[in-house]
Motif scaffolding. Structure first.
Motif, PDB file in Angstrom:
ATOM      1  N   ASP A  55      -9.904  -9.850  22.162  1.00 39.04           N
ATOM      2  CA  ASP A  55      -9.433  -8.407  22.330  1.00 39.04           C
ATOM      3  C   ASP A  55      -8.546  -8.149  21.201  1.00 39.04           C
ATOM      4  OD1 ASP A  55     -11.279  -7.917  24.555  1.00 39.04           O
ATOM      5  OD2 ASP A  55      -9.594  -7.871  26.213  1.00 39.04           O
ATOM      6  N   LYS A  56      -7.430  -9.277  21.063  1.00 44.14           N
ATOM      7  CA  LYS A  56      -6.481  -8.995  20.020  1.00 44.14           C
ATOM      8  C   LYS A  56      -7.395  -8.986  18.642  1.00 44.14           C
ATOM      9  CE  LYS A  56      -2.203 -10.678  18.367  1.00 44.14           C
ATOM     10  NZ  LYS A  56      -1.505 -11.703  18.274  1.00 44.14           N
ATOM     11  N   HIS A  57      -8.173  -9.854  18.482  1.00 44.37           N
ATOM     12  CA  HIS A  57      -8.768  -9.869  17.322  1.00 44.37           C
ATOM     13  C   HIS A  57      -9.684  -8.614  16.854  1.00 44.37           C
ATOM     14  CE1 HIS A  57     -11.597 -11.597  14.362  1.00 44.37           C
ATOM     15  NE2 HIS A  57     -12.896 -11.300  15.088  1.00 44.37           N
ATOM     16  N   GLU A  58     -10.353  -8.213  18.195  1.00 46.17           N
ATOM     17  CA  GLU A  58     -11.108  -6.946  17.667  1.00 46.17           C
ATOM     18  C   GLU A  58     -10.269  -5.921  17.386  1.00 46.17           C
ATOM     19  OE1 GLU A  58     -14.385  -6.678  17.427  1.00 46.17           O
ATOM     20  OE2 GLU A  58     -14.501  -9.045  17.754  1.00 46.17           O
ATOM     21  N   THR A  59      -9.207  -5.645  18.123  1.00 50.78           N
ATOM     22  CA  THR A  59      -8.303  -4.611  17.942  1.00 50.78           C
ATOM     23  C   THR A  59      -7.611  -4.734  16.594  1.00 50.78           C
ATOM     24  OG1 THR A  59      -7.647  -4.651  20.268  1.00 50.78           O
ATOM     25  CG2 THR A  59      -6.009  -3.496  18.702  1.00 50.78           C
ATOM     26  N   GLY A  60      -7.416  -5.639  15.976  1.00 50.97           N
ATOM     27  CA  GLY A  60      -6.988  -5.903  15.093  1.00 50.97           C
ATOM     28  C   GLY A  60      -8.071  -5.566  13.698  1.00 50.97           C
ATOM     29  N   ARG A  61      -9.363  -5.780  13.865  1.00 54.52           N
ATOM     30  CA  ARG A  61     -10.191  -5.541  12.873  1.00 54.52           C
ATOM     31  C   ARG A  61     -10.369  -3.948  12.951  1.00 54.52           C
ATOM     32  NH1 ARG A  61     -13.647  -9.182  10.912  1.00 54.52           N
ATOM     33  NH2 ARG A  61     -15.493  -7.673  10.932  1.00 54.52           N
ATOM     34  N   ALA A  62     -10.466  -3.302  14.289  1.00 51.96           N
ATOM     35  CA  ALA A  62     -10.583  -1.956  14.335  1.00 51.96           C
ATOM     36  C   ALA A  62      -9.443  -1.125  13.435  1.00 51.96           C
ATOM     37  CB  ALA A  62     -10.453  -1.566  15.609  1.00 51.96           C
ATOM     38  N   MET A  63      -8.064  -1.656  13.581  1.00 48.95           N
ATOM     39  CA  MET A  63      -7.230  -0.858  12.901  1.00 48.95           C
ATOM     40  C   MET A  63      -7.231  -1.165  11.654  1.00 48.95           C
ATOM     41  SD  MET A  63      -4.959  -0.036  15.343  1.00 48.95           S
ATOM     42  CE  MET A  63      -3.438   0.332  14.639  1.00 48.95           C
ATOM     43  N   VAL A  64      -7.801  -2.442  10.913  1.00 47.61           N
ATOM     44  CA  VAL A  64      -8.021  -2.450   9.535  1.00 47.61           C
ATOM     45  C   VAL A  64      -9.004  -1.288   9.270  1.00 47.61           C
ATOM     46  CG1 VAL A  64      -9.012  -4.118   7.680  1.00 47.61           C
ATOM     47  CG2 VAL A  64      -7.161  -4.855   9.395  1.00 47.61           C
ATOM     48  N   GLN A  65     -10.293  -1.276   9.815  1.00 45.21           N
ATOM     49  CA  GLN A  65     -11.384  -0.427   9.451  1.00 45.21           C
ATOM     50  C   GLN A  65     -10.828   0.873   9.486  1.00 45.21           C
ATOM     51  OE1 GLN A  65     -14.152  -1.958  12.399  1.00 45.21           O
ATOM     52  NE2 GLN A  65     -15.211  -3.208  10.710  1.00 45.21           N
ATOM     53  N   LEU A  66      -9.798   1.267  10.275  1.00 50.71           N
ATOM     54  CA  LEU A  66      -9.430   2.611  10.413  1.00 50.71           C
ATOM     55  C   LEU A  66      -8.635   2.937   9.144  1.00 50.71           C
ATOM     56  CD1 LEU A  66      -8.110   3.235  14.122  1.00 50.71           C
ATOM     57  CD2 LEU A  66     -10.116   4.603  12.708  1.00 50.71           C
ATOM     58  N   GLU A  67      -7.742   1.796   8.669  1.00 55.91           N
ATOM     59  CA  GLU A  67      -6.846   2.069   7.545  1.00 55.91           C
ATOM     60  C   GLU A  67      -7.838   2.158   6.266  1.00 55.91           C
ATOM     61  OE1 GLU A  67      -3.719   2.508   6.991  1.00 55.91           O
ATOM     62  OE2 GLU A  67      -3.542   2.617   8.870  1.00 55.91           O
ATOM     63  N   GLN A  68      -9.017   1.519   6.238  1.00 50.68           N
ATOM     64  CA  GLN A  68      -9.958   1.592   5.387  1.00 50.68           C
ATOM     65  C   GLN A  68     -10.726   2.779   5.154  1.00 50.68           C
ATOM     66  OE1 GLN A  68     -12.558  -1.945   6.157  1.00 50.68           O
ATOM     67  NE2 GLN A  68     -12.140  -2.832   4.194  1.00 50.68           N
ATOM     68  N   GLU A  69     -10.983   3.329   6.300  1.00 47.58           N
ATOM     69  CA  GLU A  69     -11.671   4.810   6.208  1.00 47.58           C
ATOM     70  C   GLU A  69     -10.762   5.738   5.830  1.00 47.58           C
ATOM     71  OE1 GLU A  69     -12.851   5.972  10.311  1.00 47.58           O
ATOM     72  OE2 GLU A  69     -14.077   4.148  10.324  1.00 47.58           O
ATOM     73  N   LYS A  70      -9.152   5.737   5.994  1.00 40.41           N
ATOM     74  CA  LYS A  70      -8.174   6.486   5.674  1.00 40.41           C
ATOM     75  C   LYS A  70      -8.042   6.440   4.127  1.00 40.41           C
ATOM     76  CE  LYS A  70      -4.903   6.399   9.414  1.00 40.41           C
ATOM     77  NZ  LYS A  70      -3.647   5.872   9.880  1.00 40.41           N
ATOM     78  N   LEU A  71      -8.119   5.199   3.664  1.00 39.87           N
ATOM     79  CA  LEU A  71      -8.185   5.050   2.212  1.00 39.87           C
ATOM     80  C   LEU A  71      -9.340   5.599   1.259  1.00 39.87           C
ATOM     81  CD1 LEU A  71      -6.714   1.319   1.927  1.00 39.87           C
ATOM     82  CD2 LEU A  71      -5.524   3.428   1.033  1.00 39.87           C
ATOM     83  N   GLY A  72     -10.445   5.503   2.105  1.00 40.52           N
ATOM     84  CA  GLY A  72     -11.788   6.117   1.498  1.00 40.52           C
ATOM     85  C   GLY A  72     -11.663   7.512   1.445  1.00 40.52           C
ATOM     86  N   GLN A  73     -10.863   8.303   2.338  1.00 40.43           N
ATOM     87  CA  GLN A  73     -10.800   9.705   2.333  1.00 40.43           C
ATOM     88  C   GLN A  73      -9.965   9.912   1.185  1.00 40.43           C
ATOM     89  OE1 GLN A  73      -9.633  10.486   6.430  1.00 40.43           O
ATOM     90  NE2 GLN A  73     -11.248  11.602   6.772  1.00 40.43           N
ATOM     91  N   GLN A  74      -8.886   9.296   1.031  1.00 41.45           N
ATOM     92  CA  GLN A  74      -8.047   9.442  -0.097  1.00 41.45           C
ATOM     93  C   GLN A  74      -8.578   9.323  -1.267  1.00 41.45           C
ATOM     94  OE1 GLN A  74      -4.588   7.150   0.637  1.00 41.45           O
ATOM     95  NE2 GLN A  74      -3.770   8.577   2.363  1.00 41.45           N
ATOM     96  N   LEU A  75      -9.506   8.136  -1.558  1.00 37.94           N
ATOM     97  CA  LEU A  75     -10.087   7.984  -2.783  1.00 37.94           C
ATOM     98  C   LEU A  75     -11.256   9.153  -3.174  1.00 37.94           C
ATOM     99  CD1 LEU A  75     -10.591   4.207  -2.934  1.00 37.94           C
ATOM    100  CD2 LEU A  75      -9.122   5.283  -4.291  1.00 37.94           C
ATOM    101  N   GLN A  76     -11.609   9.796  -1.941  1.00 32.96           N
ATOM    102  CA  GLN A  76     -12.574  10.983  -2.354  1.00 32.96           C
ATOM    103  C   GLN A  76     -11.706  12.010  -2.734  1.00 32.96           C
ATOM    104  OE1 GLN A  76     -14.668  11.466   1.270  1.00 32.96           O
ATOM    105  NE2 GLN A  76     -16.356  10.503   0.666  1.00 32.96           N
ATOM    106  N   GLU A  77     -10.502  12.300  -1.991  1.00 34.65           N
ATOM    107  CA  GLU A  77      -9.528  13.527  -2.504  1.00 34.65           C
ATOM    108  C   GLU A  77      -9.313  13.154  -4.057  1.00 34.65           C
ATOM    109  OE1 GLU A  77      -6.228  13.617   0.013  1.00 34.65           O
ATOM    110  OE2 GLU A  77      -8.064  14.098   1.864  1.00 34.65           O
ATOM    111  N   LEU A  78      -9.017  12.128  -4.519  1.00 37.86           N
ATOM    112  CA  LEU A  78      -8.581  11.818  -5.769  1.00 37.86           C
ATOM    113  C   LEU A  78      -9.907  12.105  -6.880  1.00 37.86           C
ATOM    114  CD1 LEU A  78      -6.356   8.690  -5.655  1.00 37.86           C
ATOM    115  CD2 LEU A  78      -5.875  10.733  -6.641  1.00 37.86           C
ATOM    116  N   ASP A  79     -11.254  11.611  -6.321  1.00 38.36           N
ATOM    117  CA  ASP A  79     -12.243  12.111  -7.262  1.00 38.36           C
ATOM    118  C   ASP A  79     -12.384  13.633  -7.303  1.00 38.36           C
ATOM    119  OD1 ASP A  79     -13.142   9.531  -7.569  1.00 38.36           O
ATOM    120  OD2 ASP A  79     -14.676   9.645  -5.660  1.00 38.36           O
ATOM    121  N   ALA A  80     -12.117  14.516  -6.203  1.00 38.78           N
ATOM    122  CA  ALA A  80     -12.076  16.172  -6.493  1.00 38.78           C
ATOM    123  C   ALA A  80     -11.041  16.403  -7.220  1.00 38.78           C
ATOM    124  CB  ALA A  80     -11.737  16.473  -4.896  1.00 38.78           C
TER     125      ALA A  80
END
Length: 147
Positions: free
Chosen positions: A41-66
């Motif tokens: 469970d700890k492993h899955e939680t860690g992966r989920a947190m990393v994926q959420l951070e990746q999504e946030k970074l993806g949004q910020q990169l899209q904003e920079l494209d704009a």
């Protein structure tokens, strides 16, 4: 001066993009190095947190494209008497370059604030001309110069 201001804005965007890409690479490495342990469970939680951070970074990169697309629209070689995107505006209170929000640009003893066209002060300024007055935050200001 406008050329230096535009270069300052581009530098701001490029440095931010580099930082975000570096963070994204670090997160990708972190995601790849997550090893499954007995605490599943700890492993899955860690992966989920990393994926959420990746999504946030993806949004910020899209904003920079704009933001990049806004900078691409600026034509500093085509002066106008009316304040618009790409205008350098000197008022009785401060100097503004209407482009993107990139902070204060300092040149010699002069400070110019690089602001987005959506900034409250920019909305007051857009469409106005040299010599016009306006009230912003209770202060009356004059437009001294538009280039």
């Amino acid at each position: 001066m406008k050329k230096a201001l535009l270069e300052f804005c581009w530098k701001h965007v490029n440095e931010r993009t580099d930082r975000l890409k570096k963070q994204s690479d670090e997160l990708q490495e972190s995601l790849g190095s997550e090893t499954k342990s007995s605490a599943g469970d700890k492993h899955e939680t860690g992966r989920a947190m990393v994926q959420l951070e990746q999504e946030k970074l993806g949004q910020q990169l899209q904003e920079l494209d704009a933001t990049r697309s806004i900078l691409n629209k600026i034509n500093i070689g085509n002066p106008s008497n009316k304040i618009r995107l790409g205008s350098l505006v000197k008022t009785s209170m401060a100097n503004y370059f209407i482009a993107i929000s990139a902070g204060a640009f300092k040149h010699n003893d002069e400070v110019v604030y690089c602001i987005s066209a959506n900034a409250p002060i920019a909305r007051f300024l857009l469409g106005k001309e040299r010599g016009e007055n306006f009230v912003f935050n209770g202060d009356e200001q004059s437009i001294l110069e538009v280039s």
